[in-house]
Scaffold this motif. Structure first.
Motif, PDB file in Angstrom:
ATOM      1  N   MET A  44       0.827  -1.201   0.000  1.00 42.68           N
ATOM      2  CA  MET A  44       0.000   0.000   0.000  1.00 42.68           C
ATOM      3  C   MET A  44       0.864   1.254   0.000  1.00 42.68           C
ATOM      4  O   MET A  44       0.534   2.251  -0.654  1.00 42.68           O
ATOM      5  CB  MET A  44      -0.938  -0.011   1.206  1.00 42.68           C
ATOM      6  N   GLN A  45       1.990   1.214   0.711  1.00 43.51           N
ATOM      7  CA  GLN A  45       2.915   2.350   0.700  1.00 43.51           C
ATOM      8  C   GLN A  45       3.477   2.576  -0.697  1.00 43.51           C
ATOM      9  O   GLN A  45       3.600   3.719  -1.155  1.00 43.51           O
ATOM     10  CB  GLN A  45       4.061   2.098   1.682  1.00 43.51           C
ATOM     11  N   PHE A  46       3.849   1.514  -1.367  1.00 42.25           N
ATOM     12  CA  PHE A  46       4.402   1.636  -2.714  1.00 42.25           C
ATOM     13  C   PHE A  46       3.390   2.272  -3.652  1.00 42.25           C
ATOM     14  O   PHE A  46       3.721   3.156  -4.448  1.00 42.25           O
ATOM     15  CB  PHE A  46       4.817   0.250  -3.226  1.00 42.25           C
ATOM     16  N   LEU A  47       2.136   1.837  -3.550  1.00 37.95           N
ATOM     17  CA  LEU A  47       1.091   2.401  -4.396  1.00 37.95           C
ATOM     18  C   LEU A  47       0.821   3.856  -4.039  1.00 37.95           C
ATOM     19  O   LEU A  47       0.645   4.707  -4.920  1.00 37.95           O
ATOM     20  CB  LEU A  47      -0.177   1.561  -4.250  1.00 37.95           C
ATOM     21  N   ALA A  48       0.792   4.174  -2.743  1.00 38.08           N
ATOM     22  CA  ALA A  48       0.565   5.554  -2.307  1.00 38.08           C
ATOM     23  C   ALA A  48       1.686   6.473  -2.767  1.00 38.08           C
ATOM     24  O   ALA A  48       1.464   7.650  -3.084  1.00 38.08           O
ATOM     25  CB  ALA A  48       0.427   5.608  -0.791  1.00 38.08           C
ATOM     26  N   GLN A  49       2.903   5.943  -2.794  1.00 37.58           N
ATOM     27  CA  GLN A  49       4.041   6.743  -3.265  1.00 37.58           C
ATOM     28  C   GLN A  49       3.860   7.136  -4.720  1.00 37.58           C
ATOM     29  O   GLN A  49       4.142   8.258  -5.114  1.00 37.58           O
ATOM     30  CB  GLN A  49       5.334   5.949  -3.083  1.00 37.58           C
ATOM     31  N   GLY A  50       3.378   6.216  -5.529  1.00 39.93           N
ATOM     32  CA  GLY A  50       3.128   6.512  -6.931  1.00 39.93           C
ATOM     33  C   GLY A  50       2.027   7.542  -7.130  1.00 39.93           C
ATOM     34  O   GLY A  50       2.020   8.278  -8.121  1.00 39.93           O
ATOM     35  N   LEU A  51       1.103   7.616  -6.173  1.00 40.04           N
ATOM     36  CA  LEU A  51       0.022   8.596  -6.230  1.00 40.04           C
ATOM     37  C   LEU A  51       0.387   9.917  -5.568  1.00 40.04           C
ATOM     38  O   LEU A  51      -0.416  10.849  -5.551  1.00 40.04           O
ATOM     39  CB  LEU A  51      -1.230   8.024  -5.554  1.00 40.04           C
ATOM     40  N   GLU A  52       1.579   9.958  -4.986  1.00 40.39           N
ATOM     41  CA  GLU A  52       2.079  11.142  -4.277  1.00 40.39           C
ATOM     42  C   GLU A  52       1.194  11.500  -3.089  1.00 40.39           C
ATOM     43  O   GLU A  52       0.917  12.661  -2.813  1.00 40.39           O
ATOM     44  CB  GLU A  52       2.217  12.332  -5.238  1.00 40.39           C
ATOM     45  N   TRP A  53       0.762  10.488  -2.368  1.00 42.33           N
ATOM     46  CA  TRP A  53      -0.024  10.677  -1.152  1.00 42.33           C
ATOM     47  C   TRP A  53       0.932  10.686   0.049  1.00 42.33           C
ATOM     48  O   TRP A  53       1.049   9.706   0.781  1.00 42.33           O
ATOM     49  CB  TRP A  53      -1.040   9.551  -0.983  1.00 42.33           C
ATOM     50  N   SER A  54       1.607  11.773   0.242  1.00 45.51           N
ATOM     51  CA  SER A  54       2.650  11.843   1.267  1.00 45.51           C
ATOM     52  C   SER A  54       2.092  11.620   2.675  1.00 45.51           C
ATOM     53  O   SER A  54       2.723  10.958   3.510  1.00 45.51           O
ATOM     54  CB  SER A  54       3.375  13.191   1.201  1.00 45.51           C
ATOM     55  N   LYS A  55       0.913  12.160   2.955  1.00 42.68           N
ATOM     56  CA  LYS A  55       0.320  11.985   4.287  1.00 42.68           C
ATOM     57  C   LYS A  55       0.012  10.517   4.553  1.00 42.68           C
ATOM     58  O   LYS A  55       0.159  10.033   5.678  1.00 42.68           O
ATOM     59  CB  LYS A  55      -0.957  12.822   4.410  1.00 42.68           C
ATOM     60  N   ARG A  56      -0.425   9.805   3.540  1.00 42.24           N
ATOM     61  CA  ARG A  56      -0.754   8.393   3.728  1.00 42.24           C
ATOM     62  C   ARG A  56       0.511   7.553   3.873  1.00 42.24           C
ATOM     63  O   ARG A  56       0.508   6.543   4.577  1.00 42.24           O
ATOM     64  CB  ARG A  56      -1.591   7.882   2.555  1.00 42.24           C
ATOM     65  N   LEU A  57       1.594   7.966   3.232  1.00 44.85           N
ATOM     66  CA  LEU A  57       2.858   7.244   3.369  1.00 44.85           C
ATOM     67  C   LEU A  57       3.318   7.249   4.819  1.00 44.85           C
ATOM     68  O   LEU A  57       3.749   6.221   5.355  1.00 44.85           O
ATOM     69  CB  LEU A  57       3.936   7.877   2.474  1.00 44.85           C
ATOM     70  N   GLU A  58       3.235   8.392   5.456  1.00 44.51           N
ATOM     71  CA  GLU A  58       3.644   8.503   6.855  1.00 44.51           C
ATOM     72  C   GLU A  58       2.766   7.634   7.753  1.00 44.51           C
ATOM     73  O   GLU A  58       3.266   6.929   8.637  1.00 44.51           O
ATOM     74  CB  GLU A  58       3.567   9.967   7.290  1.00 44.51           C
ATOM     75  N   LEU A  59       1.464   7.663   7.531  1.00 42.87           N
ATOM     76  CA  LEU A  59       0.546   6.866   8.327  1.00 42.87           C
ATOM     77  C   LEU A  59       0.817   5.375   8.137  1.00 42.87           C
ATOM     78  O   LEU A  59       0.901   4.606   9.106  1.00 42.87           O
ATOM     79  CB  LEU A  59      -0.897   7.185   7.935  1.00 42.87           C
TER      80      LEU A  59
END
Length: 375
Positions: A289-304
């Protein structure tokens, strides 16, 4: 991506992720976007793995979840249901493209009727999203009937007061578990929810695997995978003991229920449970999920997601800085400094997403206080 905001063209339109929608007289809570973001990520990974994604959005509100599962997770078919028929014009407008593509239907009925219907027709879904108000207990068994083996079940609870121990009698009738108040009772809610789903699955000779567990201030959400074999055992489903005298926790198994004294000072423990005592999250799934969020540039979700991954295999409780300071009669320690000091002394320690002023560690409370005094 920023949080949901009114569209610049018209104040009656909102955007969230790839979805553009109206709210009208339907329910929508922008602060719950994080819940939908994580649901979208988990669903997209499922679609990537299985090649198909059929979704029941059992309590769709304005339809934003349905839209996002379709647009962002690649859902092949979505059943959007809401018990309130008065919001149908809003739903039809928001979901018109999905409906036109023959990938969505709208109904207005009780969610349990849908689950019964799916079971009777052997029409099982890859993701069943139950975003209810209050307790999820009325849907725990029935939602499983509509979920495919290997599929996902996304449950909600907003009844934190009952599960945190403020109304233990209600918890007994709702979850079949007795809850008590203690500093880590927010995590207790997640574990009660998972444990109740686990017990419901076991009664059907099935099992539950948590993908992630999320607390967002007032809402508790757990994403679960339905397994073909039961996995409820005394080691992962039991009781949490708390000592009011010294502040320590300990896991209490069914076999030890007659011996529930604190191992440190011999005081009687207060017990909450039974509840899920296993891991709150699936580390590999969180990494994906982190890898996918990184591709979407969801920085807040990466931290969570990184925080959730780090807390996965810790004991089923946490210590608040307030409790450490109160019992140690010292100023509140800086969280990062305390974690570093614990790690330097050979303990495991990390932050937790559940409480921004708490730590998870395998050290007991007295060790935390002793180390905090050195800072």
């Amino acid at each position: 991506m920023s949080d949901s905001t009114p569209d610049s063209v018209s104040a009656t339109f909102y955007t969230e992720g790839k979805a553009k929608f109206q709210v009208g007289n339907a329910f929508y809570r922008s602060a719950s976007r994080v819940v939908r973001d994580l649901g979208v990520l988990a669903a997209a990974i499922y679609k990537s793995d299985r090649g198909i994604l059929r979704v029941i959005d059992a309590m769709t509100g304005c339809g934003v979840r349905t839209l996002r599962y379709w647009l962002e997770s690649g859902a092949d078919w979505i059943w959007a249901n809401d018990s309130n028929p008065e919001i149908r014009p809003v739903l039809e407008n928001n979901l018109k493209d999905a409906i036109a593509s023959d990938r969505c239907q709208i109904t207005h009925t009780d969610a349990n009727r849908i689950f019964f219907d799916c079971y009777n027709r052997r029409d099982y879904y890859d993701l069943v999203d139950v975003d209810c108000f209050g307790s999820a207990a009325p849907y725990l068994h029935t939602a499983l009937w509509a979920t495919k083996i290997g599929g996902l079940l996304y449950l909600t609870s907003t009844d934190g007061r009952t599960a945190t121990g403020h109304q233990p009698e209600n918890s007994l009738s709702i979850y079949g578990a007795y809850t008590r108040c203690h500093p880590a009772s927010q995590e207790q809610v997640l574990r009660l929810l998972i444990g109740s789903a686990q017990q419901a699955a076991a009664s059907m000779r099935l099992g539950i695997e948590p993908i992630f567990s999320l607390f967002t201030g007032q809402t508790y959400r757990v994403m679960l995978r339905l397994l073909a074999k039961p996995c409820l055992i005394p080691e992962n489903y039991g009781f949490l003991g708390y000592c009011h005298q010294c502040g320590n926790y300990q896991v209490v198994s069914w076999r030890k229920l007659g011996k529930t004294c604190c191992q440190r000072d011999g005081s009687l423990l207060i017990l909450s449970g039974p509840m899920w005592l296993g891991q709150l999250h699936h580390q590999e799934q969180l990494r994906r999920m982190q890898f996918l969020a990184q591709g979407l540039e969801w920085s807040k979700r990466l931290e969570l997601l990184a925080t959730m991954e780090a807390e996965t295999d810790f004991p089923p409780y946490f210590y608040t800085l307030t409790e450490i300071g109160r019992r140690g009669k010292l100023d509140l320690p800086k969280r990062s400094s305390l974690i570093q000091a614990l790690q330097e002394r050979g303990y495991r320690a990390t932050i937790t997403h559940i409480n921004a002023q708490a730590i998870k560690t395998n050290a007991d409370l007295m060790a935390c206080i002793s180390i905090a005094r050195t800072l």
